[in-house]
Design a protein around this motif. Structure first.
Motif, PDB file in Angstrom:
ATOM      1  N   GLY A 285       5.672 -82.006  -9.252  1.00 58.96           N
ATOM      2  CA  GLY A 285       6.554 -81.659  -8.174  1.00 58.96           C
ATOM      3  C   GLY A 285       6.337 -82.659  -6.910  1.00 58.96           C
ATOM      4  O   GLY A 285       7.059 -82.152  -5.827  1.00 58.96           O
ATOM      5  N   ALA A 286       5.963 -83.802  -7.148  1.00 55.91           N
ATOM      6  CA  ALA A 286       5.967 -84.937  -6.122  1.00 55.91           C
ATOM      7  C   ALA A 286       7.268 -85.720  -6.423  1.00 55.91           C
ATOM      8  O   ALA A 286       7.515 -86.702  -6.146  1.00 55.91           O
ATOM      9  N   ARG A 287       8.510 -84.871  -6.148  1.00 57.04           N
ATOM     10  CA  ARG A 287       9.809 -85.416  -6.232  1.00 57.04           C
ATOM     11  C   ARG A 287      10.552 -84.908  -4.953  1.00 57.04           C
ATOM     12  O   ARG A 287      11.611 -84.069  -4.983  1.00 57.04           O
ATOM     13  N   PRO A 288      10.282 -85.440  -3.771  1.00 57.26           N
ATOM     14  CA  PRO A 288      10.902 -84.768  -2.736  1.00 57.26           C
ATOM     15  C   PRO A 288      12.461 -85.174  -2.701  1.00 57.26           C
ATOM     16  O   PRO A 288      13.005 -83.936  -1.969  1.00 57.26           O
ATOM     17  N   ALA A 289      13.052 -86.170  -3.228  1.00 53.96           N
ATOM     18  CA  ALA A 289      14.553 -86.146  -3.273  1.00 53.96           C
ATOM     19  C   ALA A 289      15.107 -85.200  -4.168  1.00 53.96           C
ATOM     20  O   ALA A 289      16.135 -84.841  -3.752  1.00 53.96           O
ATOM     21  N   LEU A 290      14.624 -84.919  -5.147  1.00 57.96           N
ATOM     22  CA  LEU A 290      15.059 -83.906  -6.164  1.00 57.96           C
ATOM     23  C   LEU A 290      14.982 -82.700  -5.545  1.00 57.96           C
ATOM     24  O   LEU A 290      15.887 -81.735  -5.684  1.00 57.96           O
ATOM     25  N   PHE A 291      14.072 -82.183  -4.902  1.00 64.02           N
ATOM     26  CA  PHE A 291      13.822 -80.961  -4.155  1.00 64.02           C
ATOM     27  C   PHE A 291      14.831 -80.948  -3.007  1.00 64.02           C
ATOM     28  O   PHE A 291      15.529 -79.846  -2.860  1.00 64.02           O
ATOM     29  N   PRO A 315       2.997 -81.689   4.004  1.00 68.37           N
ATOM     30  CA  PRO A 315       3.710 -80.876   5.107  1.00 68.37           C
ATOM     31  C   PRO A 315       4.998 -81.527   5.618  1.00 68.37           C
ATOM     32  O   PRO A 315       5.931 -80.888   5.969  1.00 68.37           O
ATOM     33  N   ALA A 316       4.693 -82.958   5.936  1.00 70.70           N
ATOM     34  CA  ALA A 316       6.188 -83.598   6.363  1.00 70.70           C
ATOM     35  C   ALA A 316       7.222 -83.640   5.686  1.00 70.70           C
ATOM     36  O   ALA A 316       8.413 -83.402   5.957  1.00 70.70           O
ATOM     37  N   ALA A 320      11.026 -81.697   6.052  1.00 71.69           N
ATOM     38  CA  ALA A 320      12.333 -82.429   6.110  1.00 71.69           C
ATOM     39  C   ALA A 320      13.335 -82.078   5.045  1.00 71.69           C
ATOM     40  O   ALA A 320      14.395 -82.431   4.974  1.00 71.69           O
ATOM     41  N   LEU A 321      13.078 -80.919   4.207  1.00 79.38           N
ATOM     42  CA  LEU A 321      13.893 -80.458   3.198  1.00 79.38           C
ATOM     43  C   LEU A 321      15.029 -79.710   4.101  1.00 79.38           C
ATOM     44  O   LEU A 321      14.798 -78.955   5.000  1.00 79.38           O
ATOM     45  N   VAL A 327       9.597 -72.716   1.488  1.00 75.13           N
ATOM     46  CA  VAL A 327       8.726 -73.605   0.918  1.00 75.13           C
ATOM     47  C   VAL A 327       7.323 -73.393   0.758  1.00 75.13           C
ATOM     48  O   VAL A 327       6.656 -73.052   1.673  1.00 75.13           O
ATOM     49  N   ARG A 328       6.620 -73.175  -0.435  1.00 71.29           N
ATOM     50  CA  ARG A 328       5.183 -73.097  -0.651  1.00 71.29           C
ATOM     51  C   ARG A 328       4.765 -74.022  -1.718  1.00 71.29           C
ATOM     52  O   ARG A 328       5.545 -74.398  -2.703  1.00 71.29           O
TER      53      ARG A 328
END
Length: 442
Positions: A285-291, A315-316, A320-321, A327-328
């Motif tokens: 789950g450490a893929r902020p761009a994909l989310f 949290p940041a 930013a999403l 989101v959880r």
């Protein structure tokens, strides 16, 4: 002193004789009770341990004492009070456990895959070194071996114990008509398909050499001809989800997801805006761009993303999403999915099963391991579509989401799988099959 030694030898003989007899389908039952001490040898990651704990609780309710045996660092994932956790005695490799999880989270192409396989081989070797002594010390009478951890069957054979195999993901059964379980190839039951699959198995066997060599070396050292045959193989995979098979072992049992009792969904908006569940599982789950791509795509079709990132986002990064998602780190996945119109998943087997059990169509974005093969099966039964997560645009994902939501065939296929799952026995049936095969004589 001599009498004690004779008594111990007689007990060992009875245990070995019982292990052989209980795997013989023609052997008399002798009124076996539903009890014994079951040692679980598994991959120490949540995707395997979570369903196995549900299965373990069902086994405990049938009179089993259930102990998960692994390195001390894996204790954090064993949370069910019905199960015991027994640590391997050595601690030298425990500091590498988080590094191993990082390799699973980001395989990193062929080089990263090779590193992960070698790290897995090292973990298997440690189990072979230390687990037999642990099982003797705790008085294990049988073994439940995770299908992805080859140490389990070999340890059971070394100790003369009966064993069952638990398959939490796709069946890991080599068959000419079925592609290797780590490739997203479609099913082809013709000569060309078999030729293609044969080449896939050759490459797979080359990649898996660090593990197969570890097993072969230990088998020679222990004087074992082979790994022996399990008394029963239970899977949480519904038969309708798998590719057609012609050569299933007589001991193999398809099933339904191994899940806990129903949990109520938290309060979710009821404003008429469709909800779409988005998850990359517990490790990736450490893929902020994909989310962000998922959240944007949902907003583009007038829906709202419900994102579960497994603790992979800060949290940041959550804030930013785009697209006003919910989101959880973790949601009660099965309950939330029942409120959703579709799911965007990485193809992890547990998430796919939960979506199908809810009758929810899927857009799969497979990242690694068996995820492409799972996604190929979802596409074959018509319950979803598969896209590559690499360089994926929000527009492409939005178009695919719109298709699986608006075209009724996808939801119909998902509901067909949901009906099979609802009529399956889940963990209870799997526990009953294991108990019938492995229960210790009085």
């Amino acid at each position: 002193m001599i009498g004690a030694v004779v008594k111990a030898l007689r007990a060992a003989f009875r245990q070995r004789h019982a292990a052989t007899e209980m795997c013989d389908p023609g052997a008399p039952s002798h009124g076996l009770p539903s009890a014994g001490h079951l040692a679980v040898i598994t991959s120490p990651v949540p995707g395997h341990l979570n369903p196995l704990q549900v299965l373990g609780r069902e086994l405990s309710a049938r009179g089993w004492r259930v102990s998960v045996v692994h390195m001390a660092s894996a204790r954090r994932f064993v949370t069910d009070p019905a199960l015991e956790f027994v640590s391997l005695p050595g601690a030298a490799a425990d500091d590498r456990f988080d590094g191993y999880l990082s390799l699973l989270a980001r395989p990193g192409g062929l080089l990263g895959l090779n590193r992960m396989i070698r790290a897995t081989a090292t973990m298997t070797e440690r189990l072979l070194d230390e687990a037999p002594g642990v099982l003797e010390r705790i008085g294990a009478t049988a073994v439940l071996a995770d299908a992805v951890e080859p140490a389990g069957p070999l340890i059971a054979q070394r100790l003369g114990l009966p064993f069952a195999v638990a398959t939490t993901g796709l069946p890991l059964l080599t068959e000419a008509d079925v592609p290797p379980p780590f490739l997203g190839w479609p099913y082809r039951g013709d000569q060309l398909g078999r030729f293609r699959n044969s080449g896939g198995y050759v490459v797979t066997n080359i990649l898996m050499r660090p593990i197969t060599r570890t097993i072969a070396a230990r088998r020679r050292a222990w004087g074992l001809a082979d790994d022996g045959a399990p008394c029963v193989q239970v899977a949480q995979c519904p038969q309708a989800l798998d590719f057609p098979r012609r050569a299933l072992p007589a001991t193999f049992r398809y099933g339904a997801p191994w899940r806990s009792d129903e949990v109520e969904a938290p309060e979710l908006p009821d404003d008429g805006v469709p909800l779409i569940y988005c998850s990359l599982g517990t490790l990736q789950g450490a893929r902020p761009a994909l989310f962000a791509t998922m959240a944007t795509a949902c907003a583009m079709i007038g829906a709202r993303a419900v994102i579960g990132h497994g603790g992979g986002l800060s949290p940041a990064e959550e804030a930013a999403l785009p697209g006003n998602p919910l989101v959880r780190a973790f949601w009660p996945q099965a309950a939330v999915l029942r409120r959703c119109s579709a799911a965007v998943l990485h193809g992890g087997f547990n998430s796919v099963l939960d979506a199908l059990a809810a009758g929810v169509p899927i857009v799969a974005l497979p990242i690694a391991f068996e995820q492409p093969a799972t996604a190929a099966r979802v596409a074959r039964v018509g319950a979803g579509r598969m896209l590559s997560p690499h360089r994926l645009s929000a527009a492409a994902l939005a178009d695919t989401l719109r298709a699986v939501i608006e075209r009724p065939g996808y939801a119909q296929a998902a509901r067909g799988l949901a009906a099979e799952i609802a009529h399956g026995g889940g963990a209870a049936d799997a526990a009953a099959a294991i108990t019938a095969a492995l229960a210790t004589p009085a």
